[in-house]
Design a protein around this motif. Structure first.
Motif, PDB file in Angstrom:
ATOM      1  N   TRP A 516       0.829  -1.206   0.000  1.00 12.51           N
ATOM      2  CA  TRP A 516       0.000   0.000   0.000  1.00 12.51           C
ATOM      3  C   TRP A 516       0.862   1.253   0.000  1.00 12.51           C
ATOM      4  O   TRP A 516       0.543   2.254  -0.644  1.00 12.51           O
ATOM      5  N   GLU A 517       1.993   1.195   0.726  1.00 13.77           N
ATOM      6  CA  GLU A 517       2.904   2.335   0.754  1.00 13.77           C
ATOM      7  C   GLU A 517       3.521   2.576  -0.625  1.00 13.77           C
ATOM      8  O   GLU A 517       3.638   3.723  -1.076  1.00 13.77           O
ATOM      9  N   LEU A 518       3.911   1.500  -1.296  1.00 11.34           N
ATOM     10  CA  LEU A 518       4.438   1.631  -2.656  1.00 11.34           C
ATOM     11  C   LEU A 518       3.379   2.193  -3.597  1.00 11.34           C
ATOM     12  O   LEU A 518       3.679   3.028  -4.463  1.00 11.34           O
ATOM     13  N   LEU A 519       2.148   1.758  -3.403  1.00 11.53           N
ATOM     14  CA  LEU A 519       1.055   2.240  -4.253  1.00 11.53           C
ATOM     15  C   LEU A 519       0.815   3.729  -4.023  1.00 11.53           C
ATOM     16  O   LEU A 519       0.624   4.497  -4.977  1.00 11.53           O
ATOM     17  N   ALA A 520       0.834   4.163  -2.757  1.00 13.94           N
ATOM     18  CA  ALA A 520       0.647   5.585  -2.450  1.00 13.94           C
ATOM     19  C   ALA A 520       1.765   6.424  -3.062  1.00 13.94           C
ATOM     20  O   ALA A 520       1.521   7.520  -3.595  1.00 13.94           O
ATOM     21  N   GLN A 521       2.987   5.899  -2.995  1.00  9.58           N
ATOM     22  CA  GLN A 521       4.111   6.623  -3.587  1.00  9.58           C
ATOM     23  C   GLN A 521       3.947   6.744  -5.096  1.00  9.58           C
ATOM     24  O   GLN A 521       4.192   7.802  -5.677  1.00  9.58           O
ATOM     25  N   ARG A 522       3.516   5.653  -5.715  1.00  9.09           N
ATOM     26  CA  ARG A 522       3.346   5.675  -7.169  1.00  9.09           C
ATOM     27  C   ARG A 522       2.207   6.608  -7.565  1.00  9.09           C
ATOM     28  O   ARG A 522       2.290   7.300  -8.603  1.00  9.09           O
ATOM     29  N   MET A 523       1.137   6.655  -6.768  1.00 10.80           N
ATOM     30  CA  MET A 523       0.026   7.566  -7.050  1.00 10.80           C
ATOM     31  C   MET A 523       0.498   9.023  -6.943  1.00 10.80           C
ATOM     32  O   MET A 523       0.094   9.872  -7.741  1.00 10.80           O
TER      33      MET A 523
END
Length: 648
Positions: A516-523
């Protein structure tokens, strides 16, 4: 009369040094192929402060003293990593891995000293003791199992702790006879030197604290209890017995200190304690028979014991350890080396194979314990030799077998190190050992995403999901979403949101938190393939219903990253609510506080900004220079009236 000048004694004096030089050269040659391999797994997070230090945003104190990989901070290990960074600001892997190899060689030398002292104390004559110690040290150096410690950069922590533990034990054995003679120097070395070295070992990794219990093993297996000075008994009563009793009392009063760690695991305390005896036998199998699927770095698919009969080897392993322990106690006078080896092996594993909720299986945990396993085998073989009628013949056979074993270990280690030569070779080799490892498949998924190979990434995620527990089903969906975001060519299919909604319930695992943290960073970097509003709505429901306490790291970090996503969607009020709660639940984490200040400022909430600034100001002027600059910027913004339209 003609006198023949024989140079043999002079030459003989140099033979040990020449042998040591040969071992050094061969060890470097054996490990050489793997010294240019990649950084892996925990290397990235633990060495990230070095990158910040290199670019000037973090002081050296932050690198050395702010590590969170263990409760002790592991400052000595981090200091050596800082030295690597100082020598090479580009942070290339070769320097780190070469330093690890140097520590491995130094630890092998210390293993020789320790084994020599042990064998001499066990009554073996000086010449034989040194040859046996040389065999034990060289075999230990060249065990194929050691590759995943030496070439895995961050496991320098385990290496340094082992080096200093061996040094502590060598010091104890060296000064112990002097205590019998009443030597003040020996007494001072025991009461000050041994604890100081133990604390140094613990500053490399917490397992270094086991140095003193291991010294107790040496005392109670190699020294006569009838002549033991009272101060030796008092020393171990204060440094071993008392801490154990206090620790047990603390756990009895505060059992949650142990149990709360299992909230984030897919196994219980009882399952861990049933599984670890099998793992300890598995370590021994891989130590002495380094072949098959048990080799390699990834062991996260190791089957958990759910009862004494599932799998059936659970009971067998427990019975075998009970039998081994009983034999070690019964034969302690006839075979002290066997007893010492068994007790040393088990105590070396006692922290990481005990009740603490660590992951189950890692080869680096056997790094130092392998020496005690070798000593136990040597003790057993010497007992067999003593019982043999044809001692010289049996001795010759055993010497031949020892040479063959060391040669096989050397070839096996060279083969293993060759599998670490570069990233492609490493992952291909590890995939051959354990193609079902979710952790390995996660790494392969990341590589596929970087190559914009969406079908390949989805295939790895699918395979990983089939081999993961049910608690990671939501994690698999998060990675599918991340795959579409990384490739960023086509929108994610609508059914993926439904899948996430169906699976986002129950415990938020560590792996889900990371995804989820990687996804937030990518967003935040501009991913256009996903509907962040749908994702954050699902995440909110998941977090509100999760059975973990709000202060659990997977909860507050996932809440914080959900707030980041809301902020990117311009839902500032929703983002502020999520981030504020994460800030409180994380005990006012500075990183969360920085974002919270920015959100409060966007909403014109000067009171909220001042509250956050007061908290952040406590870390101003510390090693984190970016945080210090942020605090000063925030203070200027408040003082100038930029926030809320008014001055202080």
């Amino acid at each position: 009369m003609y006198t023949h000048n024989r140079p043999a004694p002079t030459i003989r004096r140099f033979i040990p040094w020449l042998a040591a030089l040969c071992v050094l050269v061969l060890t470097v040659a054996i490990y050489g192929p793997g010294l240019h391999g990649p950084f892996l797994l925990d290397d990235i997070g633990n060495l990230e402060p070095l990158k910040r230090w290199a670019d000037g945003s973090l002081g050296w104190q932050g690198v050395v003293f702010d590590n969170r990989s263990g409760p002790g901070g592991r400052s000595l290990s981090m200091l050596t990593f800082l030295a690597n960074g100082w020598l090479d600001h580009d942070l290339r892997t070769f320097g780190f891995k070469a330093a690890n190899l140097g520590i491995h060689v130094a630890t092998g030398a210390m293993a020789f000293i320790l084994a020599s002292l042990i064998f001499l104390r066990a009554g073996i004559d000086k010449s034989h003791a040194r040859w046996l110690a040389a065999f034990a040290a060289v075999a230990w150096l060249w065990l194929p199992m050691q590759v995943s410690t030496v070439l895995y950069v961050i496991q320098r922590m385990a290496q340094l702790a082992t080096l200093l533990t061996f040094a502590t034990l060598s010091l104890y054995l060296y000064v112990r006879p002097g205590i019998d003679r009443g030597s003040r120097t020996a007494t001072l070395a025991m009461w000050l030197g041994v604890p100081i070295l133990t604390l140094l070992a613990a500053s490399a990794k917490e397992t270094g604290l086991l140095a003193i219990p291991l010294a107790a093993v040496l005392e109670y297996t190699l020294f006569d209890r009838r002549t033991r000075p009272r101060q030796v008994t008092a020393f171990f009563a204060l440094t071993v017995a008392l801490p154990i009793c206090l620790g047990l009392l603390f756990v009895a009063v505060q059992p949650q200190w142990i149990l709360r760690g299992y909230l984030g695991r897919d196994f219980t305390l009882s399952q861990r304690l049933m599984t670890e005896p099998r793992i300890l036998w598995s370590y021994l199998q891989t130590t002495f028979f380094p072949v098959g699927s048990r080799m390699g770095l990834f062991h996260d698919t190791y089957p958990i014991s759910t009862s004494p009969w599932k799998p059936w080897t659970t009971s067998l392993a427990l019975i075998a350890w009970l039998a081994t322990g009983t034999a070690a106690i019964a034969w302690r006078h006839r075979m002290p080396l066997f007893t010492l080896g068994v007790a040393g092996y088990l105590i070396t594993h006692s922290l990481e194979a005990g009740p603490i909720s660590l992951e189950l299986y890692f080869e680096h945990r056997n790094y130092g314990a392998a020496l005690f396993a070798l000593i136990a085998v040597i003790g057993l073989l010497r007992a067999i030799l003593d019982l043999s009628q044809a001692r010289q013949r049996v001795r010759s056979i055993l010497m031949g077998c020892a040479i063959v074993c060391v040669a096989i270990f050397a070839l096996g280690t060279w083969s293993q190190a060759s599998g670490w030569r570069d990233e492609n070779t490493f992952y291909a080799t590890q995939y051959g050992y354990n193609p079902d490892s979710p952790r390995l498949l996660s790494s392969l998924t990341g590589r596929a995403m970087l190559a914009h190979d969406l079908p390949g990434a989805l295939a790895f995620i699918e395979r990983s999901e089939r081999n993961s527990p049910d608690s990671e089903r939501a994690t698999a969906t998060i990675w599918r979403l991340l795959a579409y975001c990384e490739v960023d060519e086509i929108p994610a299919p609508a059914n993926l949101y439904d899948e996430f909604s169906d699976r986002a319930h129950g415990r938020v695992t560590i792996y889900a938190m990371v995804g989820w943290e990687l996804l937030a960073q990518r967003m935040a970097e501009g991913c256009k393939s996903l509907d962040s509003n749908r994702l954050t709505a699902i995440a909110k429901r998941w977090l509100d219903a999760a059975p973990q306490p709000a202060s659990a790291q997977p909860i507050w970090r996932t809440r914080f990253n959900t707030g980041r996503m809301l902020a990117e969607s311009n839902d500032i009020e929703g983002a502020r609510a999520m981030v504020h709660r994460a800030w409180v639940d994380s005990d006012r984490n500075n990183g969360v506080g920085v974002l919270l200040f920015q959100l409060d400022a966007s909403l014109g909430d000067i009171a909220g900004c001042r509250e956050v600034l007061t908290s952040l100001s406590r870390s101003e002027g510390g090693s984190d220079r970016r945080l210090t600059e942020a605090v000063r910027t925030f203070r200027r913004a408040i003082d100038s009236g930029e926030i809320g339209g008014q001055g202080r």
